[in-house]
Design a protein around this motif. Structure first.
Motif, mmCIF file in Angstrom:
data_model
loop_
_atom_site.group_PDB
_atom_site.id
_atom_site.type_symbol
_atom_site.label_atom_id
_atom_site.label_comp_id
_atom_site.label_asym_id
_atom_site.label_seq_id
_atom_site.Cartn_x
_atom_site.Cartn_y
_atom_site.Cartn_z
ATOM 1 N N MET A 180 0.841 -1.188 0.000
ATOM 2 C CA MET A 180 0.000 0.000 0.000
ATOM 3 C C MET A 180 0.883 1.248 0.000
ATOM 4 O O MET A 180 1.864 1.310 0.730
ATOM 5 C CB MET A 180 -0.914 -0.026 1.225
ATOM 6 N N VAL A 181 0.525 2.199 -0.805
ATOM 7 C CA VAL A 181 1.289 3.437 -0.932
ATOM 8 C C VAL A 181 1.206 4.233 0.369
ATOM 9 O O VAL A 181 0.137 4.410 0.940
ATOM 10 C CB VAL A 181 0.759 4.280 -2.109
ATOM 11 N N ASN A 182 2.357 4.708 0.817
ATOM 12 C CA ASN A 182 2.428 5.562 2.001
ATOM 13 C C ASN A 182 2.045 6.973 1.564
ATOM 14 O O ASN A 182 2.865 7.718 1.029
ATOM 15 C CB ASN A 182 3.838 5.518 2.590
ATOM 16 N N ARG A 183 0.791 7.343 1.793
ATOM 17 C CA ARG A 183 0.258 8.633 1.339
ATOM 18 C C ARG A 183 1.000 9.809 1.972
ATOM 19 O O ARG A 183 1.193 10.842 1.333
ATOM 20 C CB ARG A 183 -1.232 8.716 1.644
ATOM 21 N N ASP A 184 1.399 9.657 3.234
ATOM 22 C CA ASP A 184 2.121 10.749 3.903
ATOM 23 C C ASP A 184 3.476 10.997 3.247
ATOM 24 O O ASP A 184 3.882 12.150 3.075
ATOM 25 C CB ASP A 184 2.305 10.447 5.392
ATOM 26 N N LEU A 185 4.162 9.929 2.884
ATOM 27 C CA LEU A 185 5.457 10.070 2.219
ATOM 28 C C LEU A 185 5.295 10.753 0.864
ATOM 29 O O LEU A 185 6.040 11.672 0.529
ATOM 30 C CB LEU A 185 6.134 8.706 2.049
ATOM 31 N N VAL A 186 4.309 10.309 0.099
ATOM 32 C CA VAL A 186 4.078 10.909 -1.215
ATOM 33 C C VAL A 186 3.676 12.375 -1.049
ATOM 34 O O VAL A 186 4.160 13.244 -1.790
ATOM 35 C CB VAL A 186 3.025 10.116 -2.018
ATOM 36 N N ALA A 187 2.834 12.678 -0.078
ATOM 37 C CA ALA A 187 2.429 14.072 0.160
ATOM 38 C C ALA A 187 3.636 14.931 0.520
ATOM 39 O O ALA A 187 3.759 16.070 0.035
ATOM 40 C CB ALA A 187 1.373 14.138 1.260
ATOM 41 N N ALA A 188 4.525 14.416 1.347
ATOM 42 C CA ALA A 188 5.730 15.167 1.716
ATOM 43 C C ALA A 188 6.617 15.400 0.504
ATOM 44 O O ALA A 188 7.168 16.500 0.316
ATOM 45 C CB ALA A 188 6.500 14.429 2.814
ATOM 46 N N LYS A 189 6.773 14.391 -0.339
ATOM 47 C CA LYS A 189 7.587 14.537 -1.550
ATOM 48 C C LYS A 189 6.937 15.511 -2.541
ATOM 49 O O LYS A 189 7.637 16.277 -3.204
ATOM 50 C CB LYS A 189 7.821 13.179 -2.217
ATOM 51 N N LEU A 190 5.621 15.491 -2.641
ATOM 52 C CA LEU A 190 4.937 16.435 -3.521
ATOM 53 C C LEU A 190 5.087 17.871 -2.994
ATOM 54 O O LEU A 190 5.255 18.808 -3.784
ATOM 55 C CB LEU A 190 3.461 16.070 -3.678
ATOM 56 N N HIS A 246 8.859 4.962 -5.269
ATOM 57 C CA HIS A 246 8.012 4.569 -4.140
ATOM 58 C C HIS A 246 6.713 3.923 -4.635
ATOM 59 O O HIS A 246 6.310 2.865 -4.130
ATOM 60 C CB HIS A 246 7.710 5.793 -3.264
ATOM 61 N N LEU A 247 6.062 4.545 -5.614
ATOM 62 C CA LEU A 247 4.822 3.980 -6.133
ATOM 63 C C LEU A 247 5.057 2.602 -6.739
ATOM 64 O O LEU A 247 4.281 1.671 -6.503
ATOM 65 C CB LEU A 247 4.206 4.915 -7.176
ATOM 66 N N ILE A 248 6.126 2.485 -7.508
ATOM 67 C CA ILE A 248 6.441 1.204 -8.149
ATOM 68 C C ILE A 248 6.656 0.119 -7.103
ATOM 69 O O ILE A 248 6.090 -0.979 -7.198
ATOM 70 C CB ILE A 248 7.684 1.348 -9.059
ATOM 71 N N ALA A 249 7.432 0.410 -6.089
ATOM 72 C CA ALA A 249 7.727 -0.587 -5.050
ATOM 73 C C ALA A 249 6.479 -0.943 -4.251
ATOM 74 O O ALA A 249 6.179 -2.129 -4.031
ATOM 75 C CB ALA A 249 8.825 -0.068 -4.123
ATOM 76 N N ALA A 263 -1.170 13.080 -7.889
ATOM 77 C CA ALA A 263 -2.182 13.386 -6.874
ATOM 78 C C ALA A 263 -3.562 12.880 -7.302
ATOM 79 O O ALA A 263 -4.301 12.312 -6.481
ATOM 80 C CB ALA A 263 -2.217 14.886 -6.604
ATOM 81 N N VAL A 264 -3.896 13.051 -8.569
ATOM 82 C CA VAL A 264 -5.191 12.568 -9.067
ATOM 83 C C VAL A 264 -5.252 11.048 -8.989
ATOM 84 O O VAL A 264 -6.244 10.471 -8.518
ATOM 85 C CB VAL A 264 -5.446 13.065 -10.514
ATOM 86 N N TRP A 265 -4.205 10.382 -9.434
ATOM 87 C CA TRP A 265 -4.171 8.915 -9.381
ATOM 88 C C TRP A 265 -4.307 8.432 -7.945
ATOM 89 O O TRP A 265 -5.078 7.515 -7.660
ATOM 90 C CB TRP A 265 -2.876 8.389 -10.003
ATOM 91 N N LEU A 266 -3.569 9.051 -7.059
ATOM 92 C CA LEU A 266 -3.610 8.650 -5.656
ATOM 93 C C LEU A 266 -5.004 8.848 -5.076
ATOM 94 O O LEU A 266 -5.508 7.976 -4.363
ATOM 95 C CB LEU A 266 -2.565 9.464 -4.873
ATOM 96 N N ALA A 267 -5.632 9.957 -5.390
ATOM 97 C CA ALA A 267 -6.976 10.239 -4.876
ATOM 98 C C ALA A 267 -7.998 9.240 -5.427
ATOM 99 O O ALA A 267 -8.882 8.789 -4.693
ATOM 100 C CB ALA A 267 -7.381 11.665 -5.231
#
Length: 143
Positions: free
Chosen positions: A1-11, A59-62, A134-138
């Motif tokens: 499962m994607v770590n949304r907090d990590l992706v948000a911080a990177k964005l 991160h998304l790939i892994a 962001a759209v894909w994640l949402a």
């Protein structure tokens, strides 16, 4: 499962890098070529912005368990193949890896015209990457 907090911080980091690029980039490549400090700051922030995109892609790939990409540019193609990025954005970010490598490794010096183009037109590609992720994640990973 994607770590949304990590992706948000990177964005958020990516957004900050884009703002720094825009704040320090002069109006023309000629001006950029005469201001070594601005050239360094813009180049460095472009490199870090592309690296942030690469980190998010990896991160998304892994986390999704998708097949690993064998080099940085291929990460963006993997996201294209999995429906995260448009073909246009994936191709643009794949090309941006080349600039990232030149800056990171100091290969043959930095071309101010190339950096200026990346800072002006290429910044839109970085923003497109952020929007598409962001759209894909949402859509895919709603809480």
């Amino acid at each position: 499962m994607v770590n949304r907090d990590l992706v948000a911080a990177k964005l958020a980091e990516l957004d900050d890098r884009i703002a720094r690029i825009r704040a320090k980039c002069p109006a023309t490549s000629a001006l950029l070529s005469t201001d070594r400090d601005a050239l360094d700051l813009v180049s460095f922030n472009l490199m870090l912005a592309v690296q942030s995109c690469s980190d998010i892609a990896s991160h998304l790939i892994a986390d999704e368990g998708w097949p690993a990409a064998n080099h940085l540019a291929a990460c963006f193609n993997r996201l294209r193949d999995e429906g995260v990025l448009s073909a246009t954005t994936a191709a643009s970010l794949g090309r941006a890896v080349g600039l990232r490598n030149v800056v990171a490794h100091g290969d043959s010096g930095i071309n101010p015209a190339m950096v200026h183009a990346a800072a002006t037109q290429g910044a839109r590609d970085l923003e497109a990457f952020a929007r598409e992720v962001a759209v894909w994640l949402a859509q895919r990973h709603s809480p």
